[in-house]
Scaffold this motif. Structure first.
Motif, PDB file in Angstrom:
ATOM      1  N   VAL A   1     -71.557  78.231   0.323  1.00 34.84           N
ATOM      2  CA  VAL A   1     -70.735  78.118  -0.883  1.00 34.84           C
ATOM      3  C   VAL A   1     -70.112  79.459  -1.215  1.00 34.84           C
ATOM      4  O   VAL A   1     -70.818  80.452  -1.326  1.00 34.84           O
ATOM      5  N   LEU A   2     -68.788  79.467  -1.369  1.00 34.21           N
ATOM      6  CA  LEU A   2     -68.112  80.655  -1.877  1.00 34.21           C
ATOM      7  C   LEU A   2     -67.582  80.319  -3.259  1.00 34.21           C
ATOM      8  O   LEU A   2     -66.863  79.328  -3.425  1.00 34.21           O
ATOM      9  N   GLN A   3     -67.938  81.154  -4.247  1.00 35.20           N
ATOM     10  CA  GLN A   3     -67.487  80.914  -5.613  1.00 35.20           C
ATOM     11  C   GLN A   3     -66.645  82.074  -6.100  1.00 35.20           C
ATOM     12  O   GLN A   3     -67.150  83.165  -6.329  1.00 35.20           O
ATOM     13  N   ASP A   4     -65.347  81.829  -6.241  1.00 33.58           N
ATOM     14  CA  ASP A   4     -64.451  82.842  -6.827  1.00 33.58           C
ATOM     15  C   ASP A   4     -64.645  84.213  -6.207  1.00 33.58           C
ATOM     16  O   ASP A   4     -64.772  85.212  -6.905  1.00 33.58           O
ATOM     17  N   VAL A   5     -64.651  84.243  -4.890  1.00 33.76           N
ATOM     18  CA  VAL A   5     -64.916  85.507  -4.200  1.00 33.76           C
ATOM     19  C   VAL A   5     -63.652  86.345  -4.095  1.00 33.76           C
ATOM     20  O   VAL A   5     -62.591  85.853  -3.730  1.00 33.76           O
TER      21      VAL A   5
ATOM     22  N   VAL B   1     -61.435  83.209  -3.954  1.00 39.20           N
ATOM     23  CA  VAL B   1     -61.526  82.137  -2.973  1.00 39.20           C
ATOM     24  C   VAL B   1     -62.785  81.323  -3.232  1.00 39.20           C
ATOM     25  O   VAL B   1     -63.875  81.865  -3.388  1.00 39.20           O
ATOM     26  N   SER B   2     -62.616  80.025  -3.290  1.00 39.07           N
ATOM     27  CA  SER B   2     -63.770  79.141  -3.447  1.00 39.07           C
ATOM     28  C   SER B   2     -63.727  78.074  -2.370  1.00 39.07           C
ATOM     29  O   SER B   2     -62.726  77.363  -2.227  1.00 39.07           O
ATOM     30  N   VAL B   3     -64.783  78.000  -1.581  1.00 40.01           N
ATOM     31  CA  VAL B   3     -64.862  77.007  -0.507  1.00 40.01           C
ATOM     32  C   VAL B   3     -66.302  76.540  -0.411  1.00 40.01           C
ATOM     33  O   VAL B   3     -67.228  77.309  -0.653  1.00 40.01           O
ATOM     34  N   ALA B   4     -66.496  75.272  -0.065  1.00 45.45           N
ATOM     35  CA  ALA B   4     -67.850  74.788   0.192  1.00 45.45           C
ATOM     36  C   ALA B   4     -67.864  74.183   1.592  1.00 45.45           C
ATOM     37  O   ALA B   4     -66.985  73.393   1.940  1.00 45.45           O
ATOM     38  N   VAL B   5     -68.841  74.575   2.395  1.00 46.39           N
ATOM     39  CA  VAL B   5     -68.947  74.071   3.762  1.00 46.39           C
ATOM     40  C   VAL B   5     -70.243  73.292   3.888  1.00 46.39           C
ATOM     41  O   VAL B   5     -71.315  73.800   3.567  1.00 46.39           O
TER      42      VAL B   5
END
Lengths: 247, 263, 248
Positions: free
Chosen positions: B10-14, B31-35
């Motif tokens: 999980v990337l939260q507002d990086v 950047v926000s992404v969930a894998v």
């Protein structure tokens, strides 16, 4: 031209040179007082072997000690300078400048403080050998591919592991190259010190022969030192080839 | 702890800033992404859009300036060789080590015994078609072979997650295509989660479950596209052609911006 | 900027530390930096030392002749070995072997043959300076990109023109580097010769001052000569950079 032909021509040329030289001496084209014939040199070689060899050993010993000193200091300094950007930018011009100064200028001062014997020769050898070692090691350290370090870091390597398993092998070729060159410079430093302010060793011996106009003996001594140096450099080269299969 | 449907990465507002000679540069912005586990996600974008930076942050090599990154619910604080293995564009093989010793490097760091390392390394090199090359040095291998060894080295760590930063970028076209196909096979066999960085639409479409399109610098998430086609993907199929056209519209805009901005 | 300040600081610190360390010690043995300016003023007029300007001039002439000979012989041999590949294959390894010999072993023989006068210094300076020039010519020839030569030949250029218009410019920066190294070594050769056994020249004066234990004067001479050598080499470096920018 095949390898055999090349070696053949080399041998032929050298043999031809010796023949012409002998003829020149025998038929009076050159004054045998100044240019001894090969025959004279050969017999002088045998004659002075007893005196020359221990002196050669003395010289080599001093060279090895000075070399050891230079390599220890030089490799350490090179690794430090090469790895720290700030240190490199500040120190490098000084190292290069000191390398560019004719070191013969310092020799009288060293001789003044340390006298006519072993210490002066060893220190001068160390002085001569230090700079090429530092310069090569610093360059090699700087040139280490940063990706290799990133790879190791990403695999969780500790600083110690990175140093031992990545930096050390990466830097080794430069360290060895510096050490190879340093050997010749160390010999140079010893001989120079012996000629300037020595009482033993090959350099001093050769100076004395020159002053006494003993040309055959001097040529013989020169030949001995030359052959020794070539042999040392060739074997270091060979060693380098064997160790560097991966390059 | 972590539910089966919770995302693995999980990337939260990086965000990430860099201090350069000409001032502060924002490389990555919020950047926000969930894998999800076993997913193949590609970060796609023009050069300089920060996708490598994002990968570096997931891998713990770079610290974000804002936001956070969670792996299996835990924040990332540094390199984590038990969970994440990386492959770089420059294979980064140690030139003084044979292929075999390169593959075993990570295991060596962890103190695995030599015999076991050899066994694992050979086991990885053989299905890659590198049998008989294990004693060769990187200098003696072709670009494609070197990259395979680099991937084998990463696989040797047997991590659930694999991060790959333009691993086929330095290879010629034919080799790239073959390596892509081969990677699909590896993924199927090992069931790893893969986060892949590339600027090639072709590669992204051929390999991924999801494509994260990134903007030019500062890198933000422009769009996330799902690719639900079965493997292996026929690059001439109409769905693929459509997808490529759609992606190209997105990416082209950003590429032009990157070119003008001198990124 | 920061780097420059640090460099200056290092230099100043070194001089200060030296001064402090040498202060309690025998001033004759351990030359104090503070004694140097006074010695500089004295040394031009003091009767014990031989007249500096004429020795300086002699040394310069020796260097010029040695370097000139080194250039001539170095270029000739370099192009001979480099352009005639068969001759090169035979004799280059022999040359490389000679390069492994510490140069100073030749000096006693030169002294025996040429005596203590300027001739032996010129011969030694020539011997030292000639090697880097030959090596630079060989390296330069080797790194002329073959495609360039092919293009010229395909346009109908004759060998002399190819040499002048393609090879020489392509080799230019390597050659200037070699000339620079050759000059540095010629200077070293002449100085070493003068220190080891001479009746005239700058090295002789330095040795003389040392012999009289006029170490402060000796110190000044060392600093001046070292400075001059660095300045000359610095000029060489600028020239090399210029040529590199122009010739690539």
């Amino acid at each position: 031209m095949g390898r055999l032909a090349v070696i053949g021509w080399q041998a032929l040329s050298l043999a031809g040179l010796v023949l012409i030289w002998q003829a020149a001496g025998r038929w009076g084209w050159v004054d045998p007082l100044f240019v001894p014939t090969p025959a004279q040199v050969a017999s002088a070689l045998v004659g002075t072997a007893g005196e020359a060899l221990p002196r050669l050993g003395d010289t080599v010993l001093k060279a090895v000690i000075g070399y050891g000193l230079a390599v220890t200091l030089g490799v350490t300094a090179g690794l430090l300078i090469g790895s720290r950007r700030m240190l490199h930018d500040v120190a490098m011009p000084y190292v290069v400048a000191l390398y560019g100064i004719p070191k013969i200028l310092i020799l009288p001062w060293i001789a003044l403080i340390f006298g006519l014997g072993l210490s002066t020769a060893v220190l001068n050898a160390a002085l001569f050998a230090f700079f090429p070692v530092v310069l090569m090691v610093a360059a090699g350290t700087r040139d280490v591919d940063p990706t290799l370090i990133t790879v190791a870091t990403s695999m969780g390597a500790t600083r110690w592991q990175i140093g031992r398993k990545v930096l050390l092998p990466a830097v080794l070729p430069s360290v060895l190259a510096g050490m190879r060159i340093g050997m010749v410079f160390a010999m140079l430093g010893v001989l120079l010190a012996e000629m300037f302010a020595g009482n033993r060793g090959m350099g001093f011996f050769m100076q004395r022969l020159a002053v006494a106009f003993k040309a055959p003996e001097l040529f013989a001594a020169t030949a001995v030192v030359s052959v020794l140096s070539i042999a040392v450099v060739l074997s270091l080269e060979h060693l380098n080839q064997r160790l560097g299969r991966w390059r | 702890m972590n539910g089966a449907s919770d995302p693995q990465i999980v990337l939260q507002d990086v965000s990430k800033r860099y201090d350069t000679a000409s001032g502060v540069v924002l490389a990555v912005e919020r950047v926000s992404v969930a894998v999800r586990s076993q997913e193949f996600v590609t970060l796609l974008g023009p050069s300089g859009c920060g996708k490598s930076t994002v990968l570096g942050m997931i891998g713990g090599l770079i610290q974000p300036d804002a936001g956070r990154i969670l792996i299996e619910g835990e924040p990332v604080v540094g390199p984590n060789p038990r969970q994440i293995a990386l492959v770089f564009q420059d294979a980064g093989l140690f030139p003084w080590r044979s292929a075999l010793d390169n593959v075993g490097f990570g295991l060596e760091l962890q103190g695995v015994a030599a015999a076991r390392r050899r066994e694992i390394a050979l086991g990885l090199l053989e299905p890659m078609g590198l049998r008989g090359f294990e004693r060769k040095y990187p200098r003696e291998l072709s670009g494609g072979m070197r990259q395979r060894v680099a991937i084998a080295r990463a696989l040797a760590l047997d991590t659930p997650i694999l991060l790959m930063d333009e691993p086929f970028g330095a290879l010629d076209e034919q080799t790239r295509l073959l390596m892509g196909e081969w990677l699909v096979g590896v993924r199927r066999r090992t069931r790893k989660t893969i986060v892949f960085v590339t600027h090639s639409l072709q590669e992204a479409i051929a390999l991924s479950d999801r494509i994260v399109v990134m903007t030019a610098r500062p890198g933000r998430v422009k769009e996330i596209v799902d690719v639900t086609l079965p493997y292996p993907r026929d690059l001439n199929a109409p769905e693929v052609v459509d997808l490529r056209a759609k992606l190209w519209d997105q990416v082209k805009e950003e590429s032009l911006k990157a070119m003008e901005g001198g990124a | 900027m920061k780097v420059f300040l640090w460099r200056a600081a290092v230099l100043v610190a070194a001089i200060l530390i030296w001064e402090a360390a040498a202060a309690p010690l025998n001033p004759i043995l351990y030359i104090r930096p503070s004694s140097l300016p006074g010695a500089f003023v004295r040394m031009w007029r003091v009767p014990e030392l031989p007249p500096l300007s004429e020795h300086l001039w002699l040394t310069l002439r020796e260097i010029l002749v040695a370097f000139g000979l080194a250039i001539a012989a170095g270029l000739w041999l370099g192009f001979l070995l480099g352009l005639r590949r068969s001759i090169g294959r035979i004799y280059e390894p022999l040359l490389a072997a000679l390069y492994a010999i510490p140069s100073v072993v030749w000096y006693p023989s030169l002294m025996l043959f040429f005596g203590l006068g300027p001739a032996s210094k010129i011969a030694f300076g020539f011997l030292l300076g000639f090697f880097p020039i030959v090596l630079a010519v060989l390296a330069g020839i080797r790194q002329v990109p073959a495609p360039l030569v092919t293009v010229a030949v395909s346009m109908g250029a004759r060998p002399a023109a190819v040499f002048r218009k393609v090879m020489l410019p392509a080799m230019a920066s390597t050659m200037v580097g070699g000339l620079r190294a050759g000059l540095a070594l010629s200077v070293v050769g002449v100085l070493v010769g003068e220190v080891l056994g001479a009746r005239s020249g700058l090295g002789y004066v330095i040795n003389y001052a040392y012999g009289l234990l006029m170490t402060a004067e000796y110190g000044v001479l060392v600093v001046l000569v070292a400075g001059a050598v660095l300045a000359i080499d610095g000029a060489g470096a600028l020239l090399e950079a210029r040529v590199r920018r122009w010739a690539g």
